[in-house]
Design an enzyme around this catalytic site. Structure first.
Site, mmCIF file in Angstrom:
data_model
loop_
_atom_site.group_PDB
_atom_site.id
_atom_site.type_symbol
_atom_site.label_atom_id
_atom_site.label_comp_id
_atom_site.label_asym_id
_atom_site.label_seq_id
_atom_site.Cartn_x
_atom_site.Cartn_y
_atom_site.Cartn_z
ATOM 1 C CG HIS A 58 0.456 2.964 -5.377
ATOM 2 N ND1 HIS A 58 -0.208 3.323 -4.224
ATOM 3 C CD2 HIS A 58 0.886 1.690 -5.162
ATOM 4 C CE1 HIS A 58 -0.182 2.321 -3.356
ATOM 5 N NE2 HIS A 58 0.476 1.313 -3.912
ATOM 6 C CD GLU A 59 1.533 -0.903 -8.030
ATOM 7 O OE1 GLU A 59 2.536 -1.398 -7.475
ATOM 8 O OE2 GLU A 59 0.378 -1.080 -7.609
ATOM 9 C CG HIS A 62 5.222 0.025 -3.959
ATOM 10 N ND1 HIS A 62 5.320 0.153 -2.588
ATOM 11 C CD2 HIS A 62 3.885 -0.029 -4.236
ATOM 12 C CE1 HIS A 62 4.101 0.177 -2.056
ATOM 13 N NE2 HIS A 62 3.219 0.079 -3.042
#
Length: 266
Positions: A58-59, A62
């Protein structure tokens, strides 16, 4: 001083992440084969490790999207290595989400990469950076639920099926919560570039408390019931029954003892 270029070492996958992947693979194998003496322990380790993997991805999503949008500083910060220890707030992104999974089976949204937004031009790019994280949870949920909606469960051991169902629940809750247009969450980050300066200035002081506000609302029984009704409806649409998610969570929380109904059914 921020870096202006990314070195190969800035993108090298961290041994920490490789270790988490290894734990996921080994405990997934133990859950599938029934090798573990206590199935619940194997399910607990498998789901927790897989959940941390999804948080890292998820990170990473980004950061990677920010890199291609113009913020080349993310490399020097270690965000491209998938190392959870490099995140700005490892407590918020890793520790608290794991605690919330253990306590209540909710996929807590993370938020730990610092993007230098002044390096990025264009509102669409800013929106895409914010959307990239929860979209990763959507993809992860699709992978977890694929055996169910493809009707390919023949030969899949019961405990592994339950573990996948519970992991899918975590991914769906994480995606749904992240996409809420609440300050401090990714959903607000998607729409923020399109808001007027005055609106953004008025909302900015509330950003640090957005997640607390959401979870305070989830303590309201009627809102909590509605939220999980939506989650259950999504999972049923993907072929996962309430029984499978319940038994998955029951196996995960092995210290409470396994429900006999889950042991003899499925």
């Amino acid at each position: 001083m921020t870096a202006t270029t990314t070195r190969p070492s800035d993108r090298r996958i961290s041994p920490v992440f490789v270790g988490i992947l290894a734990v996921t693979a080994v405990t997934g194998w133990a859950t599938w084969t029934g090798f573990a003496e206590q199935p619940g322990v194997a399910v607990f380790l498998f789901v927790t490790a897989a959940w941390i993997v999804s948080l890292c991805l998820h990170e990473y999503a980004h950061a990677r999207t920010a890199l291609h949008s113009g913020d080349i500083s993310v490399g020097s910060k270690g965000y491209l290595t998938l190392n959870p220890l490099k995140y700005t707030h490892a407590l918020l992104s890793i520790v608290l989400p794991v605690i919330f999974v253990i306590m209540g089976g909710i996929g807590l949204p993370g938020g730990a990469v610092f993007i230098e937004r002044n390096r990025i031009q264009g509102r669409w790019k800013h929106s895409l950076i914010s959307a990239a994280g929860p979209l990763t949870n959507v993809v992860f949920a699709a992978v977890c639920t694929a055996p169910f909606w493809l009707h390919s469960l023949d030969g899949v051991p019961r405990d592994f099926r339950f573990a996948l169902a519970f992991l899918a629940l975590l991914q769906v809750t994480a995606a749904l919560l992240n996409f809420l247009p609440v300050p401090g969450l990714d959903g607000y980050g998607v729409i923020e570039p399109w808001l007027s300066y005055n609106v953004k200035r008025q909302v900015e002081p509330f950003a640090p408390f957005g997640l607390l506000f959401v979870f305070a609302l989830l303590w309201v029984p009627s809102i909590n019931t509605y939220f999980f009704d939506v989650i259950d409806a999504i999972l049923r649409g993907l072929g996962i029954s309430d029984f499978e998610t319940y038994c998955g969570q029951n196996l995960y929380r092995f210290w409470q003892g396994t429900n006999e109904f889950c042991s003899v059914s499925g």
